[in-house]
Design an enzyme around this catalytic site. Structure first.
Site, PDB file in Angstrom:
ATOM      1  CB  SER A 139       8.315 -19.933  35.758  1.00  0.00           C
ATOM      2  OG  SER A 139       8.346 -19.887  34.369  1.00  0.00           O
ATOM      3  NE  ARG A 196       7.536  -9.787  32.343  1.00  0.00           N
ATOM      4  CZ  ARG A 196       7.728 -10.937  32.993  1.00  0.00           C
ATOM      5  NH1 ARG A 196       6.812 -11.426  33.802  1.00  0.00           N
ATOM      6  NH2 ARG A 196       8.857 -11.609  32.841  1.00  0.00           N
ATOM      7  CG  ASP A 197       9.414 -11.532  36.702  1.00  0.00           C
ATOM      8  OD1 ASP A 197       8.736 -11.790  37.697  1.00  0.00           O
ATOM      9  OD2 ASP A 197       9.908 -12.418  35.981  1.00  0.00           O
ATOM     10  CE1 TYR A 252       4.474 -19.005  35.422  1.00  0.00           C
ATOM     11  CE2 TYR A 252       2.631 -17.949  36.520  1.00  0.00           C
ATOM     12  CZ  TYR A 252       3.461 -18.079  35.423  1.00  0.00           C
ATOM     13  OH  TYR A 252       3.255 -17.294  34.336  1.00  0.00           O
ATOM     14  CG  HIS A 276       4.309 -10.894  39.064  1.00  0.00           C
ATOM     15  ND1 HIS A 276       3.044 -11.255  38.682  1.00  0.00           N
ATOM     16  CD2 HIS A 276       5.130 -11.319  38.069  1.00  0.00           C
ATOM     17  CE1 HIS A 276       3.100 -11.875  37.499  1.00  0.00           C
ATOM     18  NE2 HIS A 276       4.346 -11.927  37.118  1.00  0.00           N
ATOM     19  CG  HIS A 292      13.097 -15.187  33.006  1.00  0.00           C
ATOM     20  ND1 HIS A 292      12.867 -13.820  32.935  1.00  0.00           N
ATOM     21  CD2 HIS A 292      12.308 -15.639  34.011  1.00  0.00           C
ATOM     22  CE1 HIS A 292      11.971 -13.476  33.850  1.00  0.00           C
ATOM     23  NE2 HIS A 292      11.604 -14.564  34.524  1.00  0.00           N
ATOM     24  CG  HIS A 352      11.891 -16.264  39.019  1.00  0.00           C
ATOM     25  ND1 HIS A 352      11.338 -15.105  39.517  1.00  0.00           N
ATOM     26  CD2 HIS A 352      11.450 -16.356  37.738  1.00  0.00           C
ATOM     27  CE1 HIS A 352      10.589 -14.530  38.594  1.00  0.00           C
ATOM     28  NE2 HIS A 352      10.634 -15.272  37.497  1.00  0.00           N
TER      29      HIS A 352
HETATM   30  C1  LIG Z   1       3.983 -14.398  33.374  1.00  0.00           C
HETATM   31  C2  LIG Z   1       5.236 -14.820  34.109  1.00  0.00           C
HETATM   32  O1  LIG Z   1       5.422 -14.015  35.231  1.00  0.00           O
HETATM   33  C3  LIG Z   1       6.394 -14.872  33.151  1.00  0.00           C
HETATM   34  C4  LIG Z   1       7.687 -15.057  33.850  1.00  0.00           C
HETATM   35  O2  LIG Z   1       8.414 -14.103  34.103  1.00  0.00           O
HETATM   36  C5  LIG Z   1       8.098 -16.393  34.294  1.00  0.00           C
HETATM   37  O3  LIG Z   1       7.460 -17.390  33.924  1.00  0.00           O
HETATM   38  O4  LIG Z   1       9.081 -16.464  35.046  1.00  0.00           O
HETATM   39 MN   LIG Z   2       9.780 -14.447  35.720  1.00  0.00          MN
END
Ligand SMILES: C[C@H](O)CC(=O)C(=O)O
Ligand SMILES: [Mn+2]
Length: 337
Positions: A166, A12-13, A284, A16, A193, A195
């Site tokens: 994010s 999912r991530d 983001y 991107h 979560h 990054h």
């Molecule tokens: C829609 C985003 O990619 C959700 C996410 O994984 C994040 O905010 O980090």
């Molecule tokens: Mn993410």
């Protein structure tokens, strides 16, 4: 220490990173290996969640529902999870995902907008799904604000709430302050979560666990937006060393990491100057690819675009601002020449 439940987010991530071009074959293969390795939750959706396939966010190679169905066929004891951002994804998408085999939804909102998650969380619970809240850009709000919003999600029936970094902008103390406050006031589980834009994803995840988070996200080979997420295989090894139970087999997850590196990663998931600037400026993570495309199109430095987006506090869903910012920077350059 409690058992840690890992959600693998590469499908999912990581969407991107591959410009949303995952195929059913890839999803089926990776899901089967993750399930056999003992990963309890596997997230499969367009990078921007259900309904994300669009001009604004990028078109998927295959429909979300086809990918979810492919994953569910081979998921064994693992649960297929979907991400849904209200407004991009709808109740109709959620029901379709459930019919295709998804059993968990993470309803994602900007950290100050939890009120838009009510209907989706309630519908998921009525369908018999696990429903988690996912507060995006949590670095940009005070711990008290994050708590206020998490309490709203709890009141709607969420089974857990995630603090979501994010932008990969949080320092260990930011994680500590937020998770500690939530743990003191919520009666449901807390997730985290990360990054890796500032190379802090594993460290921040350990701080979250130490403060009481029991739901953690990882992406194999760091296959996620920006510099990727907490690297699953590294986290499993570290938690094994610490004696914290994940139920995941280290060698099987390492074998899958070798496969993903050789067959799926379009480029190594380094901390590039672009992803580092995102963490530094608080942008983001999924904006990175869009910023590179805009920079090339308009002939400006992607770092300038990212710094400006950070100043503007742009949030997910405002992807169209990226090209506007790039054009403004180009005009300023012409004006000052
Ligand atoms: C829609 C985003 O990619 C959700 C996410 O994984 C994040 O905010 O980090
Ligand atoms: Mn993410």
């Amino acid at each position: 220490m409690s058992q840690i439940y890992l959600t693998e987010v590469a499908l999912r991530d990581g969407s991107h990173v591959v410009a949303h071009q995952f195929s059913s074959e890839q999803v089926r293969y990776v899901t089967k290996q993750l399930s056999e390795a003992g990963v309890p939750y596997i997230e499969v959706t367009h990078g921007d969640g259900l309904g994300g396939s669009s001009l604004q966010y990028g078109f998927s190679k295959e429909h979300d529902i086809a990918l979810i169905r492919a994953a569910a066929e081979v998921a064994g004891d693992s649960k297929i999870t979907v991400l849904l951002i209200p407004g991009i994804g709808t109740i109709h998408h959620l029901k379709e995902a459930y019919e295709a085999g998804a059993r968990v939804v993470r309803v994602a909102t900007h950290v100050t907008e939890a009120d838009v998650s009510k209907q989706h969380i309630e519908t998921a619970k009525a369908l018999g799904m696990e429903a988690f809240g996912f507060l995006m850009m949590s670095h940009s709000a005070s711990p008290e604000k994050v708590l206020e919003q998490a309490l709203l999600m709890e009141s709607y029936g969420a089974d857990a709430v995630y603090v979501t970094d994010s932008a990969g902008a949080m320092l260990p103390s930011d994680v500590q302050n937020r998770i500690r406050l939530l743990r003191a006031h919520l009666n449901i589980e807390i997730g985290f979560h990360a990054h890796n834009n500032l190379s802090l994803a594993v460290a921040n995840t350990l701080v979250a666990i130490q403060e009481g988070a029991t739901r953690i996200d990882g992406s194999i080979c760091c296959l996620g937006a920006g510099a990727g997420n907490t690297q699953t295989e590294v986290l499993v090894a570290v938690l094994n060393r610490m004696g914290i139970e994940t139920g995941i087999d280290l060698y099987q997850i390492l074998d899958l990491a070798d496969y993903v590196r050789a067959n799926i990663l379009p480029h190594p998931q380094d901390i590039t100057t672009g992803s580092l600037v995102m963490g530094y400026a608080g942008v983001y993570s999924s904006f990175l690819r869009h910023a590179h495309i805009a920079a090339e199109k308009v002939g400006v430095d992607a770092r300038d675009i990212l710094v400006e987006l950070g100043k503007l506090n742009v949030v997910g869903g405002q992807e169209d601002t990226i090209i506007e910012v790039a054009q403004k920077i180009a005009q300023q350059k012409v004006g000052s020449a």
